[in-house]
Design a protein around this motif. Structure first.
Motif, mmCIF file in Angstrom:
data_model
loop_
_atom_site.group_PDB
_atom_site.id
_atom_site.type_symbol
_atom_site.label_atom_id
_atom_site.label_comp_id
_atom_site.label_asym_id
_atom_site.label_seq_id
_atom_site.Cartn_x
_atom_site.Cartn_y
_atom_site.Cartn_z
ATOM 1 N N LEU A 1 -6.522 -2.771 -4.649
ATOM 2 C CA LEU A 1 -5.652 -1.969 -4.421
ATOM 3 C C LEU A 1 -4.844 -1.116 -5.217
ATOM 4 C CD1 LEU A 1 -4.127 -0.650 -2.053
ATOM 5 C CD2 LEU A 1 -2.238 -2.960 -1.919
ATOM 6 N N ASP B 1 0.609 -1.433 0.141
ATOM 7 C CA ASP B 1 0.272 -0.423 -0.246
ATOM 8 C C ASP B 1 0.726 1.072 0.118
ATOM 9 O OD1 ASP B 1 -2.237 1.275 0.023
ATOM 10 O OD2 ASP B 1 -2.068 1.772 2.423
ATOM 11 N N GLU B 2 1.728 1.037 0.437
ATOM 12 C CA GLU B 2 2.817 2.250 0.643
ATOM 13 C C GLU B 2 3.628 2.934 -0.533
ATOM 14 O OE1 GLU B 2 6.678 3.697 3.675
ATOM 15 O OE2 GLU B 2 6.097 2.173 4.254
ATOM 16 N N LYS C 1 -7.289 1.516 -6.789
ATOM 17 C CA LYS C 1 -7.207 2.538 -5.778
ATOM 18 C C LYS C 1 -6.341 3.510 -6.353
ATOM 19 C CE LYS C 1 -6.297 3.435 -0.925
ATOM 20 N NZ LYS C 1 -6.074 3.489 0.418
ATOM 21 N N HIS C 2 -5.170 3.536 -6.710
ATOM 22 C CA HIS C 2 -3.853 4.633 -6.273
ATOM 23 C C HIS C 2 -3.953 4.530 -8.723
ATOM 24 C CE1 HIS C 2 -2.810 4.468 -2.326
ATOM 25 N NE2 HIS C 2 -2.898 3.152 -2.940
ATOM 26 N N LYS D 1 -6.235 -7.223 -3.818
ATOM 27 C CA LYS D 1 -4.271 -6.882 -4.633
ATOM 28 C C LYS D 1 -4.796 -6.187 -5.982
ATOM 29 C CE LYS D 1 -1.375 -8.796 -1.671
ATOM 30 N NZ LYS D 1 -0.121 -8.132 -0.762
ATOM 31 N N CYS E 1 2.251 1.831 -3.441
ATOM 32 C CA CYS E 1 1.227 2.342 -4.477
ATOM 33 C C CYS E 1 1.057 3.460 -4.442
ATOM 34 C CB CYS E 1 0.163 1.861 -4.357
ATOM 35 S SG CYS E 1 0.182 0.427 -4.386
ATOM 36 N N LYS E 2 1.171 3.946 -3.283
ATOM 37 C CA LYS E 2 1.222 5.835 -2.659
ATOM 38 C C LYS E 2 2.152 5.999 -3.454
ATOM 39 C CE LYS E 2 -1.424 5.661 1.011
ATOM 40 N NZ LYS E 2 -1.557 5.538 2.950
#
Length: 331
Positions: A59, A18-19, A62-63, A56, A21-22
């Motif tokens: 996620l 998640d980190e 989302k980005h 997955k 991806c950002k």
């Protein structure tokens, strides 16, 4: 249409997905190439948990990141290698087991079969990775190596990888070997021999990475032209050869980043790879897949380098003309 630029997550596995991806989105990437280690993509969970792959995907969505491939280099290495204590650090515990070499080889092969099944479940058609090699230690040919020993290495490739590739075929997934030192195919001619050993089956091709070829003296562009129908995926990674009369190509057992080495990896665009020629060669063979940055430069901050690499790839990429420049002079 410009090729999407993705980031291979293998060198970022210390970060939760998640980190990462950002960060990748902030760096300017269009997508990710998920490594099968860290929490980025776990093969066992993908097969045991029916919600895992969708989570997955959610996620990444989302980005606003795309997904074209996953990579299981580390386990692939265990299929053909002569197993020793080094492999414990790169293999999942359930693949390493008690460390018995034959068992590690067998469990690595089963995990690669499961990787194809997990890729199918995730909805991707390319798995990048390594094969390992039982004959890499014979490279220098001294003491003199009988041809039968090299033949045996390629026979073992066929013996162990054909059953794996059968599962890839069943799943509609292709395996792309990253041609690389310590693999059964590490340059152009060994890649030809690997294809021959596997009877040129369609499930087996290459993850093209110029950084592993240039320091060997192999022109990466020639590799593309040699295998126009087998370039299944592309890594964008650079390297610099720094021979000065004291340094050597074999790197003197020196660690990455040591200035006494004869070559080292560099951030994309900061080494000796001619990326414009690579784009022209990819255009010539009609390959329009993603350009996936594998960022490795021990001398540079990785966040600065990864952001710069994303922009470099977008700047260097271009579409073929689609028309002859002198067409206007025709009748």
């Amino acid at each position: 249409m410009a090729r999407p630029v993705t980031l291979f997550t293998g060198q970022w596995a210390d970060l939760p997905l998640d980190e990462l991806c950002k960060k990748a989105k902030e760096f300017g990437y269009d997508g990710l190439e998920l490594a099968c280690w860290g929490d980025h993509f776990e093969v066992d969970k993908a097969l045991s948990d029916d919600s895992y792959c969708q989570k997955k995907r959610d996620l990444l969505d989302k980005h606003e990141l795309k997904l074209f491939a996953i990579s299981n280099h580390l386990v692939g290495q265990g299929v053909l290698d002569n197993i020793d204590e080094r492999h414990k650090s790169i293999l999942p515990e359930y693949v390493w087991g008690d460390g018995n070499p034959a068992g590690v080889n067998e469990r690595s092969a089963e995990e690669m079969k499961n990787t194809a099944r997990a890729a199918q479940k995730l909805g991707v058609s390319i798995v990048n990775g390594f094969t390992g090699s039982s004959i890499w230690h014979l490279l220098y040919d001294f003491p003199p190596t009988p041809a039968s020993m090299i033949d045996a290495g390629y026979d073992l490739l066929a013996e162990r990888w054909n059953p794996i590739l059968d599962v890839f075929q069943e799943c509609g997934v292709k395996f792309a070997l990253e041609v690389h030192p310590t693999e059964i195919a590490f340059d152009l001619y060994s890649a030809e021999r690997a294809l021959k050993a596997l009877n040129h089956r369609e499930e087996f091709g290459f993850n093209f990475d110029p950084s592993h070829l240039i320091w060997q003296g192999v022109d990466p562009v020639e590799f593309i032209h040699a295998f126009p129908d087998r370039i299944y995926h592309v890594h964008m990674k650079d390297a610099s050869v720094t021979l000065n009369g004291r340094t050597g190509i074999l790197t003197s057992h020196l660690p990455w980043g040591d200035p006494r080495r004869g070559w080292d990896f560099r951030s994309v665009g900061r080494g000796g790879v001619r990326f414009e020629e690579i784009i022209r060669a990819l255009n010539a063979i009609g390959h329009d897949g993603p350009l996936s940055v594998e960022w490795e430069d021990i001398g540079m901050n990785r966040e600065v380098g990864a952001a710069e690499a994303a922009q470099f790839c977008k700047n260097v990429d271009f579409e073929p003309s689609g028309r002859k420049f002198d067409a206007a002079f025709g009748d």
